[in-house]
Design a protein around this motif. Structure first.
Motif, PDB file in Angstrom:
ATOM      1  N   MET A 181      47.167  39.886  41.944  1.00 60.02           N
ATOM      2  CA  MET A 181      47.584  41.058  42.704  1.00 60.02           C
ATOM      3  C   MET A 181      47.303  42.295  41.859  1.00 60.02           C
ATOM      4  N   THR A 182      46.335  43.118  42.262  1.00 60.26           N
ATOM      5  CA  THR A 182      45.962  44.294  41.499  1.00 60.26           C
ATOM      6  C   THR A 182      47.092  45.319  41.534  1.00 60.26           C
ATOM      7  N   GLY A 183      47.239  46.077  40.428  1.00 61.92           N
ATOM      8  CA  GLY A 183      48.267  47.097  40.367  1.00 61.92           C
ATOM      9  C   GLY A 183      49.632  46.573  40.002  1.00 61.92           C
ATOM     10  N   GLY A 184      49.753  45.274  39.851  1.00 64.54           N
ATOM     11  CA  GLY A 184      51.018  44.713  39.406  1.00 64.54           C
ATOM     12  C   GLY A 184      51.800  44.057  40.524  1.00 64.54           C
ATOM     13  N   ALA A 240      56.053  42.978  41.825  1.00 65.53           N
ATOM     14  CA  ALA A 240      57.471  43.282  41.692  1.00 65.53           C
ATOM     15  C   ALA A 240      58.282  42.212  42.414  1.00 65.53           C
ATOM     16  N   TRP A 241      59.529  42.045  41.959  1.00 65.92           N
ATOM     17  CA  TRP A 241      60.484  41.156  42.616  1.00 65.92           C
ATOM     18  C   TRP A 241      61.815  41.861  42.719  1.00 65.92           C
ATOM     19  N   THR A 293      54.200  44.345  45.839  1.00 63.68           N
ATOM     20  CA  THR A 293      53.749  45.303  44.829  1.00 63.68           C
ATOM     21  C   THR A 293      54.895  46.267  44.538  1.00 63.68           C
ATOM     22  N   PRO A 294      54.847  46.976  43.385  1.00 63.16           N
ATOM     23  CA  PRO A 294      55.893  47.967  43.114  1.00 63.16           C
ATOM     24  C   PRO A 294      55.990  49.040  44.191  1.00 63.16           C
ATOM     25  N   ARG A 313      51.098  35.717  39.400  1.00 65.98           N
ATOM     26  CA  ARG A 313      50.689  36.628  40.464  1.00 65.98           C
ATOM     27  C   ARG A 313      49.906  37.831  39.935  1.00 65.98           C
ATOM     28  N   ALA A 314      50.329  38.380  38.786  1.00 65.89           N
ATOM     29  CA  ALA A 314      49.764  39.645  38.317  1.00 65.89           C
ATOM     30  C   ALA A 314      48.742  39.489  37.204  1.00 65.89           C
TER      31      ALA A 314
END
Length: 279
Positions: free
Chosen positions: A1-4, A6-7, A14-15, A82-83
């Motif tokens: 997942m580009t750009g990071g 988040a959970w 994504t964030p 994922r990242a």
């Protein structure tokens, strides 16, 4: 997942996709703590040290204990998958707020669930020397509980960094309320005076200065690579200064537009010291 990735509260995204309730005290009042952990080769570096600081700061500020390692590791491993699919480096941020507030005002609620979320973004540690100023606008409060904790409240650092940018420099060093060099906007300080020999330990301000109890700083002290000392309010042109945190270590080329000759001569131990602290 580009750009990071988040959970938060059972959801991955994504964030930019995930969100917090607008009544979260971390969002409204910066009432919370975070830890920034380096991910290298798919593994969190010095995680136990980060979690210890996280827990101690939570107790100091009257927050509930944050999630423990056993709860975090499955989430961290999934975030890495994922990242960072190629097991590269990343910056993991663990966030812990006092949660949603049922009423208006700053008084901490007597009950309610705290809130945890994380983000993980690709990151490449940097060791390139930078330029800095001493901030004339912001000072670190050596008597405040908040100076001893990595809280969400980074407004002071943001303003000091703006001040540096306006002077065409990369970062700002902060004096404390006693007028002594304390830290940079996001890093601890390690100083080697020009008169010191190559085997001398680095000097770093004591926690009583108001500097953050950094994980890498603590490790340098534990390994005998640094000792605590008051640094005063200025540097000599032959002094070496490193800005160190969990995501990198950078020397100074100049301070307040005055060259630091040791850096200009190519003396740059930043990366080798940082790697020692991680080994």
């Amino acid at each position: 997942m580009t750009g990071g990735v988040a959970w938060c509260e059972g959801r991955w995204g994504t964030p930019a996709e995930l969100s917090l309730p607008l009544d979260d005290r971390g969002l409204q009042l910066a009432d919370g703590l975070f830890e920034t952990v380096l991910i290298r080769a798919g593994q969190p570096c010095l995680l136990d040290e980060h979690l210890q600081r996280w827990g101690e700061a939570s107790a100091l500020l009257g927050l509930d204990p944050p999630p423990e390692r056993d709860h975090l590791m499955p989430l961290i491993q999934e975030a890495v998958e994922r990242a960072l699919p190629e097991q590269g480096c990343g910056a993991l941020r663990l966030n812990w707020s006092r949660g949603s507030s049922p009423q208006r005002g700053i008084a901490p609620p007597r009950s309610g669930e705290h809130r945890f979320w994380l983000t993980l973004q690709p990151w490449v540690p940097s060791f390139t020397p930078i330029t800095a100023i001493i901030s004339r606008l912001e000072r670190r409060n050596c008597d405040s509980l908040l100076s001893r904790c990595k809280t969400f409240a980074y407004g002071q650092a943001v303003q000091a960094r703006r001040e540096a940018s306006e002077q065409r420099c990369d970062d700002a060093l902060l004096l404390n309320t006693n007028g002594e060099l304390c830290c940079s906007t996001t890093a601890n300080l390690l100083l080697k005076p020009g008169s010191a020999n190559g085997n001398s330990p680095w000097l770093t301000p004591p926690l009583s200065s108001g500097c953050l109890p950094g994980v890498m700083r603590a490790r340098a002290l534990r390994l005998g690579l640094a000792v605590e000392a008051n640094l005063g309010a200025s540097l000599g042109s032959d002094d070496q200064l490193l800005l160190i945190n969990s995501l990198g270590c950078r020397g100074l080329l100049s301070l307040d537009h005055q060259p630091l000759h040791s850096q200009a001569l190519g003396i740059d131990p930043a990366e080798s010291l940082w790697q020692k602290l991680l080994s």
